[in-house]
Design a protein around this motif. Structure first.
Motif, short mmCIF file in Angstrom:
data_model
loop_
_atom_site.label_atom_id
_atom_site.label_comp_id
_atom_site.label_asym_id
_atom_site.label_seq_id
_atom_site.Cartn_x
_atom_site.Cartn_y
_atom_site.Cartn_z
N ASN A 281 11.09 8.26 4.55
CA ASN A 281 11.26 6.85 4.21
C ASN A 281 11.23 5.95 5.43
O ASN A 281 11.41 4.73 5.32
N ALA A 282 11.01 6.53 6.60
CA ALA A 282 10.98 5.74 7.84
C ALA A 282 9.54 5.52 8.28
O ALA A 282 8.62 6.17 7.80
N ALA B 171 -4.04 -2.35 8.14
CA ALA B 171 -2.95 -1.37 8.29
C ALA B 171 -3.53 -0.01 8.70
O ALA B 171 -3.16 1.03 8.16
N ALA B 172 -4.45 -0.07 9.67
CA ALA B 172 -5.08 1.13 10.20
C ALA B 172 -5.72 1.99 9.12
O ALA B 172 -5.53 3.20 9.06
N ASP C 216 3.92 5.95 12.04
CA ASP C 216 2.52 5.61 12.24
C ASP C 216 1.89 5.11 10.94
O ASP C 216 0.78 5.51 10.58
N ASN C 217 2.60 4.23 10.24
CA ASN C 217 2.08 3.78 8.95
C ASN C 217 2.25 2.29 8.67
O ASN C 217 1.78 1.81 7.66
N MET C 218 2.91 1.55 9.57
CA MET C 218 3.12 0.13 9.29
C MET C 218 3.32 -0.63 10.59
O MET C 218 4.05 -0.17 11.47
N TRP C 219 2.68 -1.83 10.68
CA TRP C 219 2.71 -2.58 11.94
C TRP C 219 3.07 -4.05 11.75
O TRP C 219 3.14 -4.80 12.71
N CYS C 220 3.26 -4.47 10.52
CA CYS C 220 3.71 -5.84 10.24
C CYS C 220 4.76 -5.73 9.14
O CYS C 220 4.44 -5.73 7.95
N TYR D 221 0.87 -1.18 0.00
CA TYR D 221 0.00 0.00 0.00
C TYR D 221 0.91 1.23 0.00
O TYR D 221 2.09 1.15 0.34
N TRP D 222 0.35 2.35 -0.38
CA TRP D 222 1.15 3.53 -0.71
C TRP D 222 2.08 3.98 0.41
O TRP D 222 3.24 4.31 0.17
#
Length: 344
Positions: free
Chosen positions: A259-260, A291-292, A263-267, A236-237
């Motif tokens: 690029n870090a 992914a929230a 609050d955008n990725m959890w797996c 996803y984007w």
């Protein structure tokens, strides 16, 4: 275009503008939320009963310990307002403004009517759930996340307090478990929590975003009744580029580095997670499957079931509940021949 539609669009844009966000793209959810707050429809009519065309029993259940749990749970974050909103700073306030006590009651009634029998819950949200359950013949079950405490007496007291409040199942809060392991905490603390919960006669789980959690628990012989572990696609984007992902980076958000993880990725490693969980013979409750909000449920739910999740948690507003349950039912029906056996 009707006056009502115009007002909804205006409200959504107004909220975006008030937050200082320049983007013009906004979701139908944002429009519905903002318009409902303005028009007062966040407060349901007294005596209104949920209506659904989902036949009773359509949503399958499984077992965690001796507890029968619907394979789709409703998440409690939207009640507490803990929204992973990325750059949308107004989202948490918008959610809590919409989810009044009356609206939470209406949402939970609809969830139960559609076949969801359990809510995942932070202890801070007990008041509204206790009040909801107080005068209902069929109470909604609770899967409650709790912090880890090294002191055995304090941990036992914290567990007993949640059970006295009505917890059906308990597990260690994912972020707290991650922090414990990231900082070199002993696995013995997690094992102790599991045994203390079991001693109270309720199912005991361990939660976490990191794959290290189930790996280390299995290696050390920790014996939970279930795991609560993230699973979502990484296509996803806003997903962190693969080469930039670091273990526990979701705990160290860096807004200065585009690029870090922020609050955008959890797996970070879905393929590795799926592969390892195939070896685990315990119920797996997957969370953050969308992914929230970055992945639509029509993609996220079947992906999670197909790749081994026995149960999934999804945060839902009232206007999403019925559709989400139908998607879950379809996803379950399409994953009968999945590689990982069903556990629970």
């Amino acid at each position: 275009m009707s006056e009502k539609t115009d007002r909804r669009c205006f409200l959504a844009r107004g909220v975006l503008g008030a937050a200082g966000v320049a983007a013009v793209h906004h979701s139908i959810e944002e429009e519905v939320l903002a318009a409902a707050i303005e028009e007062g429809s966040a407060q349901p009519a007294q005596g209104k009963k949920p209506v659904t065309d989902i036949p009773p029993g359509s949503l399958a259940c499984g077992k965690i310990g001796k507890v029968s749990v619907s394979r789709l749970l409703i998440g409690g974050n939207l009640i507490g307002g803990w929204a992973h909103s990325r750059d949308l700073m107004y989202a948490s306030k918008l959610f809590t403004s919409y989810n009044t006590e009356a609206k939470v009651f209406e949402t939970l009634e609809l969830a139960q009517a559609c076949g969801i029998n359990t809510i995942q819950l932070d202890p801070k949200c007990w008041d509204v759930v206790q009040k909801y359950n107080r005068n209902r013949a069929t109470k909604i079950q609770t899967m409650v996340c709790i912090p880890l405490v090294a002191d055995k007496a304090q941990m036992a007291e914290a567990i007993k307090r949640q059970i006295d409040l009505g917890a059906t199942m308990l597990y260690s809060h994912g972020g707290v478990t991650d922090a414990h392991m990231m900082n070199g905490g002993k696995i013995d603390v997690i094992a102790q929590m599991v045994e203390l919960i079991k001693a109270q006669g309720v199912p005991a789980g361990v939660g976490g975003h990191s794959l290290n959690m189930p790996i280390e628990c299995e290696k050390a012989g920790v014996n939970p009744d279930f795991y609560v572990k993230t699973l979502h696609l990484d296509r996803y984007w806003s997903a962190t580029p693969k080469e930039r992902r670091k273990e526990y980076d979701w705990m160290r958000g860096d807004s200065s580095d585009h690029n870090a993880n922020f609050d955008n990725m959890w797996c970070n490693n879905p393929e590795e997670t799926v592969s390892f969980m195939e070896t685990v013979k315990r119920p797996w409750v997957a969370f953050k499957v969308m992914a929230a909000g970055a992945i639509p449920p029509r993609i996220a739910f079947p992906y999670a079931y197909r790749n081994g999740a026995d149960f999934i948690i999804a945060g839902m507003f009232d206007f999403q509940v019925e559709t989400d349950v139908k998607i879950a039912i379809e996803g379950l029906q399409a994953t009968r021949n999945r590689k990982r056996p069903w556990h629970g």
